[in-house]
Design a protein around this motif. Structure first.
Motif, PDB file in Angstrom:
ATOM      1  N   MET A   1      -7.652  -4.028  -1.833  1.00  0.00           N
ATOM      2  CA  MET A   1      -7.632  -4.061  -2.999  1.00  0.00           C
ATOM      3  C   MET A   1      -6.702  -5.107  -3.652  1.00  0.00           C
ATOM      4  O   MET A   1      -5.783  -4.980  -3.073  1.00  0.00           O
ATOM      5  CB  MET A   1      -8.323  -3.001  -4.678  1.00  0.00           C
ATOM      6  N   THR A   2      -7.084  -5.447  -4.926  1.00  0.00           N
ATOM      7  CA  THR A   2      -5.743  -6.042  -4.893  1.00  0.00           C
ATOM      8  C   THR A   2      -4.881  -5.623  -5.656  1.00  0.00           C
ATOM      9  O   THR A   2      -5.523  -4.963  -6.738  1.00  0.00           O
ATOM     10  CB  THR A   2      -6.286  -8.044  -6.582  1.00  0.00           C
ATOM     11  N   ASP A   3      -4.208  -6.784  -5.784  1.00  0.00           N
ATOM     12  CA  ASP A   3      -2.270  -5.583  -6.918  1.00  0.00           C
ATOM     13  C   ASP A   3      -2.286  -6.706  -7.847  1.00  0.00           C
ATOM     14  O   ASP A   3      -1.828  -7.869  -7.954  1.00  0.00           O
ATOM     15  CB  ASP A   3      -1.649  -5.062  -5.620  1.00  0.00           C
ATOM     16  N   ASN A   4      -2.813  -6.860  -9.018  1.00  0.00           N
ATOM     17  CA  ASN A   4      -2.842  -7.377 -10.538  1.00  0.00           C
ATOM     18  C   ASN A   4      -2.155  -7.008 -11.396  1.00  0.00           C
ATOM     19  O   ASN A   4      -2.776  -5.919 -12.082  1.00  0.00           O
ATOM     20  CB  ASN A   4      -4.737  -7.705 -10.808  1.00  0.00           C
ATOM     21  N   VAL A  10      -2.322 -12.218  -8.590  1.00  0.00           N
ATOM     22  CA  VAL A  10      -2.687 -11.376  -8.446  1.00  0.00           C
ATOM     23  C   VAL A  10      -1.952 -11.546  -6.914  1.00  0.00           C
ATOM     24  O   VAL A  10      -1.661 -12.482  -6.486  1.00  0.00           O
ATOM     25  CB  VAL A  10      -4.368 -11.269  -7.595  1.00  0.00           C
ATOM     26  N   LEU A  12      -2.463 -10.733  -2.930  1.00  0.00           N
ATOM     27  CA  LEU A  12      -3.093 -10.271  -1.954  1.00  0.00           C
ATOM     28  C   LEU A  12      -2.502 -11.006  -0.490  1.00  0.00           C
ATOM     29  O   LEU A  12      -1.481 -11.035  -0.501  1.00  0.00           O
ATOM     30  CB  LEU A  12      -4.571 -11.912  -2.033  1.00  0.00           C
ATOM     31  N   ARG A  13      -2.889  -9.807  -0.008  1.00  0.00           N
ATOM     32  CA  ARG A  13      -2.494  -9.644   2.012  1.00  0.00           C
ATOM     33  C   ARG A  13      -2.609 -10.818   2.587  1.00  0.00           C
ATOM     34  O   ARG A  13      -4.325 -11.614   2.562  1.00  0.00           O
ATOM     35  CB  ARG A  13      -3.129  -8.627   2.004  1.00  0.00           C
ATOM     36  N   ASP A  33     -11.685 -13.246  -2.303  1.00  0.00           N
ATOM     37  CA  ASP A  33     -12.822 -12.691  -2.775  1.00  0.00           C
ATOM     38  C   ASP A  33     -13.389 -13.913  -4.057  1.00  0.00           C
ATOM     39  O   ASP A  33     -12.417 -14.374  -4.907  1.00  0.00           O
ATOM     40  CB  ASP A  33     -12.945 -11.427  -2.731  1.00  0.00           C
ATOM     41  N   VAL A  36     -11.637 -12.333  -6.558  1.00  0.00           N
ATOM     42  CA  VAL A  36     -10.509 -12.506  -7.303  1.00  0.00           C
ATOM     43  C   VAL A  36     -11.067 -13.760  -8.197  1.00  0.00           C
ATOM     44  O   VAL A  36     -10.226 -14.020  -8.699  1.00  0.00           O
ATOM     45  CB  VAL A  36      -9.574 -13.044  -6.099  1.00  0.00           C
ATOM     46  N   GLY A  71      -9.135  -7.537  -0.944  1.00  0.00           N
ATOM     47  CA  GLY A  71      -7.959  -7.873  -1.046  1.00  0.00           C
ATOM     48  C   GLY A  71      -7.047  -8.616  -0.024  1.00  0.00           C
ATOM     49  O   GLY A  71      -6.160  -8.876   0.179  1.00  0.00           O
ATOM     50  N   LYS A  90       2.064  -9.915   1.272  1.00  0.00           N
ATOM     51  CA  LYS A  90       2.167 -10.324   0.275  1.00  0.00           C
ATOM     52  C   LYS A  90       2.213 -11.653  -0.254  1.00  0.00           C
ATOM     53  O   LYS A  90       3.262 -11.707  -0.471  1.00  0.00           O
ATOM     54  CB  LYS A  90       2.106  -8.622  -0.740  1.00  0.00           C
TER      55      LYS A  90
END
Length: 230
Positions: A1-4, A10, A12-13, A33, A36, A71, A90
């Motif tokens: 998932m995104t780390d927002n 955001v 993203l990996r 995505d 996103v 993500g 990330k």
């Protein structure tokens, strides 16, 4: 998932370009995505800033169905180097404040390489639509056969003419932009091409990325065997 952490950025990996999507290589594309994209307020074809070790810009394309909700930001080896990142890391991604480029100055990115051109417009046509910033490495004509996609209209088929004239592996460094900051190359952009390589023009922060798995076309089986070995 995104780390927002906020409404505009955001985490993203970083993922690689899969073997069946080699047409993405060298176009400055980052696939994310659609959810996103909505969070960031960007549409396909618009630009985002990507930052880890350094900041770069790329054009957004929708992620592959298998990546939905994971993500992941998929980008080629040039984009990863431009962002100062690597696979699995990330990166911060946010909507880019992109200005139209009045002028972009390019130079050979490899030591010992010199380019002489009578008509710099061939570079402008091959890079038209690209989002760039100072210090980026760009490849006007990627080494893979192009397939029909949203980006065919954006990047124009002048890249094929570039490959014929200069070779498919020509790498250029963006050594200056006017205005400064992230810019978009358009039909109105003036292109200056320096003859000397990056080191000769003292742009020491720019380096040509090493060859990466997805940058080698037509070797999917061999690449998979190498991955399994390591």
């Amino acid at each position: 998932m995104t780390d927002n952490n906020n409404d505009e950025t955001v985490k993203l990996r970083v993922g690689e370009v899969p073997p069946n999507a080699q047409q993405d290589i060298g176009k400055g594309i980052v696939r994310i995505d659609s959810k996103v994209m909505e969070e960031l307020g960007v549409a396909e074809g618009e630009a985002v800033e990507i930052e880890d070790g350094r900041k770069t810009v790329g054009r957004v394309a929708r992620s592959y169905p298998a990546d939905k909700g994971l993500g992941i930001a998929r980008m080629d080896g040039y984009m990863r180097k431009n962002a100062g990142t690597s696979l699995g890391q990330k990166v911060n991604v946010n909507k880019a404040d992109l200005k139209e480029a009045e002028k972009v100055t390019l130079a050979p990115a490899e030591e010992g390489v010199m380019i002489q051109v009578q008509n710099p417009n061939i570079f402008q046509r091959a890079l038209r639509g690209r989002a760039v910033t100072r210090g980026d490495i760009v490849v006007p004509g990627d080494s893979q056969d192009r397939e029909k996609s949203f980006f065919d209209d954006v990047f124009d088929m002048e890249a094929d003419r570039f490959r014929f004239s200069f070779g498919q592996d020509t790498k250029l460094a963006v050594v200056g932009t006017k205005p400064k900051g992230p810019v978009k190359i358009t039909e109105n952009t003036e292109i200056e091409v320096k003859q000397q390589s990056v080191e000769d023009t003292e742009q020491q922060e720019v380096r040509v990325p090493e060859v990466t798995y997805e940058d080698i076309g037509g070797l999917e089986n061999e690449i998979q065997q190498v991955r399994e070995m390591i």
